[in-house]
Motif scaffolding. Structure first.
Motif, PDB file in Angstrom:
ATOM      1  N   UNK A 105       2.714  77.198  46.313  1.00 55.89           N
ATOM      2  CA  UNK A 105       2.471  78.530  46.065  1.00 55.89           C
ATOM      3  C   UNK A 105       2.076  79.575  47.264  1.00 55.89           C
ATOM      4  N   UNK A 106       1.705  79.115  48.435  1.00 54.41           N
ATOM      5  CA  UNK A 106       1.575  80.073  49.481  1.00 54.41           C
ATOM      6  C   UNK A 106       3.043  80.444  49.917  1.00 54.41           C
ATOM      7  N   UNK A 107       4.069  79.695  49.788  1.00 49.93           N
ATOM      8  CA  UNK A 107       5.498  80.217  50.296  1.00 49.93           C
ATOM      9  C   UNK A 107       6.036  80.924  49.151  1.00 49.93           C
ATOM     10  N   UNK A 108       5.458  80.955  47.998  1.00 48.99           N
ATOM     11  CA  UNK A 108       6.003  81.786  46.854  1.00 48.99           C
ATOM     12  C   UNK A 108       5.265  83.131  47.224  1.00 48.99           C
ATOM     13  N   UNK A 165      12.234  79.535  56.170  1.00 51.78           N
ATOM     14  CA  UNK A 165      11.382  78.539  56.471  1.00 51.78           C
ATOM     15  C   UNK A 165      10.851  78.180  55.013  1.00 51.78           C
ATOM     16  N   UNK A 166      10.693  79.016  54.300  1.00 52.87           N
ATOM     17  CA  UNK A 166      10.204  78.827  52.820  1.00 52.87           C
ATOM     18  C   UNK A 166      11.138  78.125  51.966  1.00 52.87           C
ATOM     19  N   UNK A 167      12.591  78.916  52.175  1.00 50.04           N
ATOM     20  CA  UNK A 167      13.596  78.031  51.453  1.00 50.04           C
ATOM     21  C   UNK A 167      13.656  76.421  51.582  1.00 50.04           C
ATOM     22  N   UNK A 168      13.707  76.069  53.041  1.00 47.40           N
ATOM     23  CA  UNK A 168      13.463  74.746  53.320  1.00 47.40           C
ATOM     24  C   UNK A 168      12.203  73.951  53.011  1.00 47.40           C
ATOM     25  N   UNK A 169      11.281  74.698  52.627  1.00 46.79           N
ATOM     26  CA  UNK A 169      10.004  73.991  52.394  1.00 46.79           C
ATOM     27  C   UNK A 169      10.292  73.643  50.710  1.00 46.79           C
ATOM     28  N   UNK A 170      10.834  74.681  50.056  1.00 48.95           N
ATOM     29  CA  UNK A 170      11.222  74.241  48.815  1.00 48.95           C
ATOM     30  C   UNK A 170      12.432  73.084  48.290  1.00 48.95           C
ATOM     31  N   UNK A 171      13.176  73.347  49.333  1.00 43.51           N
ATOM     32  CA  UNK A 171      14.389  72.272  49.188  1.00 43.51           C
ATOM     33  C   UNK A 171      13.837  70.953  49.414  1.00 43.51           C
ATOM     34  N   UNK A 172      12.804  70.810  50.477  1.00 42.45           N
ATOM     35  CA  UNK A 172      12.183  69.559  50.686  1.00 42.45           C
ATOM     36  C   UNK A 172      11.423  69.129  49.522  1.00 42.45           C
ATOM     37  N   UNK A 173      10.811  70.058  48.806  1.00 43.97           N
ATOM     38  CA  UNK A 173       9.927  69.824  47.821  1.00 43.97           C
ATOM     39  C   UNK A 173      11.038  69.169  46.399  1.00 43.97           C
ATOM     40  N   UNK A 174      11.967  69.784  46.498  1.00 44.11           N
ATOM     41  CA  UNK A 174      13.216  69.454  45.355  1.00 44.11           C
ATOM     42  C   UNK A 174      13.589  68.084  45.696  1.00 44.11           C
ATOM     43  N   UNK A 175      13.946  67.656  46.953  1.00 43.87           N
ATOM     44  CA  UNK A 175      14.926  66.559  47.332  1.00 43.87           C
ATOM     45  C   UNK A 175      14.117  65.344  47.564  1.00 43.87           C
ATOM     46  N   UNK A 176      12.584  65.645  48.122  1.00 41.21           N
ATOM     47  CA  UNK A 176      11.709  64.453  48.711  1.00 41.21           C
ATOM     48  C   UNK A 176      10.593  64.620  47.729  1.00 41.21           C
ATOM     49  N   UNK A 177      10.368  64.173  46.720  1.00 47.26           N
ATOM     50  CA  UNK A 177       9.149  64.204  45.743  1.00 47.26           C
ATOM     51  C   UNK A 177       8.020  64.006  46.409  1.00 47.26           C
TER      52      UNK A 177
END
Length: 194
Positions: free
Chosen positions: A139-142, A118-130
């Motif tokens: 930070x919470x996911x980290x 779930x965290x990985x996909x949140x970061x992928x979303x942050x990377x690809x959908x600015x």
């Protein structure tokens, strides 16, 4: 034996030795083929597809994806989420933002009981959908990923490295944008930034 083949190939992929990785992914595929193990055959094809995408070899990427789609459709091989994950990068490359968002949201929901994925996909979303995920959420996911690591529950150390790289870029982008705002205010007669 299968895991060792994948581990060796993954190590080469992570070291950007793509040709070596492609060759090494052939071994688990061949081993799985002998056992009629469609799951591991499909997994090897998807890992190769991810490299083909990075090398911009879109025809080879599409060929592997089609084979896996056939495994899923006709053999009921449980690789739907892994396939979606690979397709996200393709959609991003093709600037199909709506598809990127849809697939990522589907994967976040599908993995809501798996904190690491779930965290990985949140970061992928942050990377690809600015601008789609706040710095506070990242930070919470980290923190979640670090807790998993400290408890020995993190399955893939790559996830933590990816998370830190995305968070770093988001922080730099926020800082750069903030800097531009300060310059704009200064140009309009405001006091210079401290």
């Amino acid at each position: 034996a299968m895991g060792n083949y994948f581990d060796a190939a993954d190590k080469e992929r992570l070291s950007f030795h793509y040709e070596n990785a492609l060759d090494l992914y052939k071994k688990p595929y061949q081993y799985a083929l002998l056992r009629n193990d469609k799951f591991h055959m499909g997994l090897a094809l998807l890992k190769q597809a991810s490299i083909y995408l990075k090398q911009n070899e879109l025809e080879k990427y599409q060929q592997n994806v089609r084979l896996v789609e056939d495994f899923i459709a006709f053999e009921n091989v449980p690789l739907k989420n892994e396939l979606k994950s690979i397709k996200i990068r393709y959609f991003a490359l093709e600037s199909e933002t709506d598809s990127v968002k849809l697939y990522i949201e589907n994967l976040i929901v599908a993995n809501r009981d798996n904190d690491e994925k779930s965290a990985y996909y949140q970061f992928l979303k942050a990377e690809l959908v600015k601008g789609s995920v706040s710095i506070a959420e990242l930070n919470s996911q980290i923190e979640t990923l670090v807790d998993l690591y400290e408890d020995g529950q993190l399955q893939n150390l790559e996830t933590l490295g990816f998370a830190f790289s995305v968070l770093s870029l988001e922080l730099l982008n926020e800082k750069a944008f903030g800097g531009q705002l300060q310059i704009l205010k200064f140009d309009q007669g405001a006091l210079p930034p401290p």
